[in-house]
Design an enzyme around this catalytic site. Structure first.
Site: not given
Ligand code: NAP
Length: 249
Positions: A12, A90, A155
């Site tokens: 996701r 990721n 974080y």
């Molecule tokens: P998200 O929608 O919350 O999705 C996070 C994903 O990580 C989910 O698929 C989740 O799996 C998986 N996950 C969490 N813990 C895990 C674990 N212990 N082992 C395996 N999988 C795990 O997050 P996102 O916003 O797409 O973010 C993705 C990446 O981009 C992250 O590293 C985040 O720090 C980085 N990021 C995001 C933003 C932003 O604004 N969104 C900005 C900067 C950086 P489940 O579906 O099974 O829970």
């Protein structure tokens, strides 16, 4: 032979965008995730990618903070597909807590998933990439490594660690044919940011107002940076910022 990519947290948000881009580029995709509740979504995404792009795609449940689980995932992928050509780290979590309310357990868990998780997957995939004589790793970092944000000390510490981890690892493994780079997203609309929006609406809106482009980005806009890095054969240990101008290096 069709190349194979693993995307942690690939079911996701940003991860879904990255999984989709890799399938579009012709890779078999291993869609990693951790929660039981994400299984149906992971299965559905795998089906969609297979139908849309004619590649193979499988859901793979494993907690990246568990080294043994990551080792099994790497071994299973090599057994099924014969190689691990791309690893995209990721998977990440955020807890949005003022520093004094942060518990040591919470701090530890964020570091365990966001930073040690990246160690675990690299540690188990690199021996296979060395054997192949080539491979690519792309780490998803964050603007939080460079730009202070309230409620994100744990974080930010994990992402600052990834920033240094990427460069040192890149320098060490390039001689074995493995290119390591990273992408630092700014604010991207996903379930992670929806959670922040629910808990701290003002902080999110105030932050969006400071973005020169005046909007958050999309997972597709992160996926374009992945495509660039995969094709940019002379780029090593580099950070690609994708943030609408929020922080310019
Ligand atoms: P998200 O929608 O919350 O999705 C996070 C994903 O990580 C989910 O698929 C989740 O799996 C998986 N996950 C969490 N813990 C895990 C674990 N212990 N082992 C395996 N999988 C795990 O997050 P996102 O916003 O797409 O973010 C993705 C990446 O981009 C992250 O590293 C985040 O720090 C980085 N990021 C995001 C933003 C932003 O604004 N969104 C900005 C900067 C950086 P489940 O579906 O099974 O829970």
């Amino acid at each position: 032979m069709t190349k194979t990519a693993i995307v942690t947290g690939g079911v996701r948000g940003i991860g879904k965008g990255l999984s989709t881009k890799l399938a579009e580029l012709g890779y078999n995709v291993v869609i990693n995730y951790t929660s039981e509740s994400s299984t149906p979504r992971a299965e559905q995404l795998a089906d969609e990618l297979k139908k849309a792009y004619g590649v193979d795609a499988i859901p793979y449940q494993a907690d990246v903070s568990d080294h043994a689980a990551c080792k099994k995932m790497a071994a299973d992928v090599v057994e099924k597909y014969g190689s691990i050509d791309v690893l995209v780290n990721n998977a990440g979590i955020t807890r949005n807590t003022p520093f004094v309310d942060m518990t040591p357990d919470q701090y530890r868990r964020v570091i365990e998933v966001n930073l040690i998780g990246y160690f675990n997957t690299c540690h188990v995939c690199l021996p296979h990439m060395f054997e192949q004589g080539e491979g690519q790793i792309v780490n998803i970092c964050s603007i939080s490594a460079q730009l202070p944000q309230i409620g994100l000390v744990d974080y930010a510490a994990s992402k600052g660690g990834i920033n240094a981890f990427t460069k040192s690892l890149a320098a060490e493994v390039i001689s074995k044919g493995v290119r390591v780079n990273q992408i630092s997203p700014g604010s991207i609309h996903t379930e992670m940011t929806e959670q922040t929006l629910r808990e701290y609406p003002e902080i999110v809106r105030n932050f969006e107002a400071t973005i020169p482009m005046k909007r958050s980005g999309t997972p597709e806009e992160i996926a374009w940076a992945l495509e660039y890095l995969l094709k940019a054969t002379y780029v090593v240990g580099e950070n690609v910022s994708v943030n609408g101008g929020s922080f310019m290096q």
